[in-house]
Design an enzyme around this catalytic site. Structure first.
Site, short mmCIF file in Angstrom:
data_model
loop_
_atom_site.label_atom_id
_atom_site.label_comp_id
_atom_site.label_asym_id
_atom_site.label_seq_id
_atom_site.Cartn_x
_atom_site.Cartn_y
_atom_site.Cartn_z
N GLY A 383 0.79 -1.21 0.00
CA GLY A 383 0.00 0.00 0.00
C GLY A 383 0.83 1.27 0.00
O GLY A 383 1.99 1.30 -0.43
N SER A 384 0.24 2.34 0.52
CA SER A 384 0.81 3.68 0.40
C SER A 384 2.10 3.88 1.17
O SER A 384 2.75 4.93 1.04
CB SER A 384 -0.22 4.71 0.89
OG SER A 384 -1.36 4.67 0.07
#
Length: 699
Positions: A383-384
């Site tokens: 993810g981020s």
């Protein structure tokens, strides 16, 4: 004159050669004569002298080296014990004789029968059959049709009656368990039958050794884990030499019966931890059936060298406790298995300070849920949390610069689902993009690298997209994402790389939703940013020391491992400093500010939430459930980092479906608090009530 001179010189050389050949002939004749005298005339005397002398050599195993944590606490010790062994004098020893010994031994020791397989039982029953009984299992016609003896035997094994197997008594099984271990050994090499025999068993064996040929009692040791299962799996295991590596170890002076490291640190540092065996040589000279002289030559053994680890066992225990408690609070928050992983390391040296994992598989009951090795073997979409690498890639490729702004709004590409951030943030620069975790800012970088300036000038092609994929992965690998971390373990995962053909996935890779990485790779990535772009090699061992007999202190340093630089990322100090500021903003006013804004140790970091779809159920009930993988990376203090971390909590249900949010942040917050508290006050790690003893796998 010239011709006469040359003639005389040739004659002179020829004479010298003749003299030399004659001398060599005389020497060889003398040597042959002497050999004849020794073999024919004096041979009988030498044979008699040899028969008067007997030489017996025993090699006694020495314990392996210990392991210490970075503060001098013994974390892997040895517990002395006795083992009963069988030495087969030759491969021609009859199976009947071995089974007879097994019957006698069964009366003296207790053995477990849980390792016995169905095939073991069938083989054992075949041994006890007469030749006529075995011929009844396979007809003459069937034997004539078979090409090899091995095929005949296999058919006999399959034809052993099931009722005969069921009729085996508990005593039969114990005898079989002993015989199974005896037959696994090599000729003239002790094979362990049972380790850790009791004092009563040792006495009984000692009294009966005279009638148990090949049976002996061996002084042995077993690995003891002082702090229970803390970090246990990464210490590694020991066991018999794997059959495929027998030649390798024999060429290095091992015996076939030796125990060796078979995984992780025990395997990686086998040459260091291996002890030096004691050698006891009994020499007896006799004459007329009477012993004339007997003496013993003994070379003392020595424990293997010790390892000093980078591990902080007190921090390790606190991290394990924090994860365990968070998993209890999570309840039914996970789609399938409950799991979480965490790595804490020194970004300046690469020292692994603690590495903890938790895994509770659905439908399986364990006493211990530790899965520390999952940090190096399991990979996830992160993810981020990878967006710092995305922004730096954009800077270095020139598609964006510090201070540049992009419009955060939905992006609609042909044959691709709509791409957007959690909400439309409008125009924002790189610092703001990291602070609020803008997806679209990262999408813009990826598209521009492929020649797409959305929405008016998007001219990307297969070649330009593939080139962008490769360029992104090249820069990511400089941080350790998708590349070998270099950790001192015999094996670890490098994650999984997706393809290069789908345009939309090019955008996903920039927000951590395509390629997968391990938790250790994630920790190395953020450590590299914390260390101003210098990627250090993660390490678990910092020193090798000589063994000492005293229970206190450590021996002299044999080898000290200095921190090793793997690479300096191909990015300017200005770019790295800019992203470091963005990571600090995440903690003070961004997506992690609720937990970290007021921390006195001033952390910097990046949150991540990767969307996942997990298949559950079987057959017609098979379905996909949406969830997310929670991640957090960071370091502290921001100005002078001394600790970096990565937390991964995979496959959590969505909040609307009962999933607990913020678990990665909670684990990181408590663990960082504990680390900085321990800088002020330490109480030391807590020893287990009883050390955990290794159970080597002999299968």
């Amino acid at each position: 004159m010239g011709k006469s001179f040359k003639f005389k010189k040739k004659q002179h050389v020829s004479t010298r050669l003749n003299v030399l050949f004659f001398a060599v002939f005389i020497l060889f004749s003398a040597l042959i004569l002497r050999l004849g005298v020794v073999q024919i005339v004096e041979g009988q005397e030498f044979v008699k002298e040899l028969e008067k002398t007997s030489n017996t050599t025993a090699r006694i195993d020495a314990p392996r080296g210990l392991m210490y944590d970075r503060l001098g606490n013994v974390v892997v010790d040895n517990e002395l014990e006795l083992s009963v062994t069988y030495t087969n004098p030759s491969r021609t020893t009859s199976t009947d004789a071995m089974i007879s010994i097994a019957h006698e031994l069964e009366k003296l020791i207790t053995v477990e029968t849980d390792r016995i397989t169905e095939r073991d039982k069938r083989d054992y029953l075949l041994i006890g059959m007469t030749e006529d009984q075995r011929y009844e299992l396979v007809s003459r016609e069937e034997r004539n049709e078979l090409d090899h003896t091995s095929e005949e035997y296999q058919l006999e094994v399959e034809r052993v009656p099931d009722e005969a197997i069921e009729a085996l008594s508990e005593q039969d099984l114990r005898v079989l368990a002993i015989y199974r271990e005896m037959s696994r050994g090599y000729a003239n090499s002790p094979q362990r039958i049972k380790r850790g025999i009791t004092e009563e068993e040792a006495h009984l064996l000692s009294e009966n050794l005279y009638r148990l040929p090949g049976i002996d009692i061996l002084r042995d040791s077993r690995r003891s884990y002082v702090y229970g299962n803390s970090f246990r799996s990464l210490f590694g295991s020991t066991g018999p030499i794997p059959r495929e590596k027998v030649d390798y170890y024999l060429s290095r002076g091992y015996d076939r019966s030796d125990l060796v490291g078979t995984s992780f640190l025990e395997l990686q540092y086998e040459d260091v931890l291996r002890g030096q065996k004691a050698i006891v040589e009994n020499i007896t000279q006799s004459s007329g059936g009477q012993t004339v002289e007997s003496y013993v030559n003994e070379r003392l053994g020595q424990r293997g060298n010790d390892l000093v680890l980078s591990l902080d066992m007190e921090l390790q225990q606190r991290l394990e406790e924090i994860i365990d408690e968070e998993m209890k609070k999570a309840g039914n928050s996970f789609i399938l298995d409950r799991s979480a992983y965490a790595v804490f390391m020194d970004p300046r040296t690469g020292d692994i300070l603690s590495m903890a994992g938790f895994n509770d598989p659905v439908g399986v009951s364990y006493d211990n849920y530790a899965d520390h090795i999952g940090n190096v073997t399991k990979s996830f979409e992160m993810g981020s949390s990878v967006k710092a690498a995305s922004v730096l890639t954009g800077f270095q490729t020139g598609v964006t610069h510090p201070g540049n702004s992009f419009n955060d709004r939905p992006i609609r590409l042909p044959s691709t689902p709509e791409k957007k951030s959690v909400r439309n943030y409008g125009w924002l620069n790189d610092l703001r993009a990291l602070e609020v975790s803008s997806n679209v800012y990262m999408f813009e970088i990826a598209m521009r690298m492929a020649g797409c300036y959305y929405p008016n000038n998007c001219n990307w092609t297969n070649n330009s997209v593939e080139g962008a994929y490769n360029e992104i992965r090249y820069y990511f690998s400089q941080f350790g994402l998708g590349s070998d971390t270099g950790i001192d373990l015999p094996s670890s995962s490098s994650g999984l790389t997706g393809g290069t053909s789908i345009y939309g996935n090019l955008l996903d890779i920039m927000i951590g939703q395509y390629d997968t990485y391990t938790t250790l790779q994630l920790a190395q990535y953020i450590s590299t940013i914390a260390n101003d772009g210098v990627r250090m090699q993660p390490r678990l061992v910092t020193e090798i020391r000589e063994p000492i007999s005293s229970p206190e202190g450590q021996g002299a340093v044999v080898q000290k491992f200095e921190p090793s630089v793997l690479n300096r990322v191909d990015m300017s100090d200005e770019y790295i400093s800019r992203v470091q500021q963005g990571l600090r903003n995440v903690m003070t006013s961004g997506t992690a500010s609720s937990r970290f804004a007021n921390k006195t140790y001033q952390p910097a970091g990046k949150t991540g939430t990767a969307q996942v779809s997990v298949a559950v159920g079987e057959g017609d009930n098979r379905r996909l459930i949406d969830g997310n993988t929670q991640t957090l990376v960071g370091y502290a203090p921001y100005k002078n980092p001394e600790i970096a971390f990565a937390i991964v909590v995979p496959n959590v249900k969505l909040e609307r479906n009962g999933g607990r949010q913020g678990m990665a942040q909670e684990i990181a917050s408590q663990a960082l608090d504990a680390y900085f508290e321990m800088k002020e006050v330490r109480i030391g790690p807590t020893k287990a009530d009883r050390p955990v003893l290794e159970q080597p796998d002999y299968n």
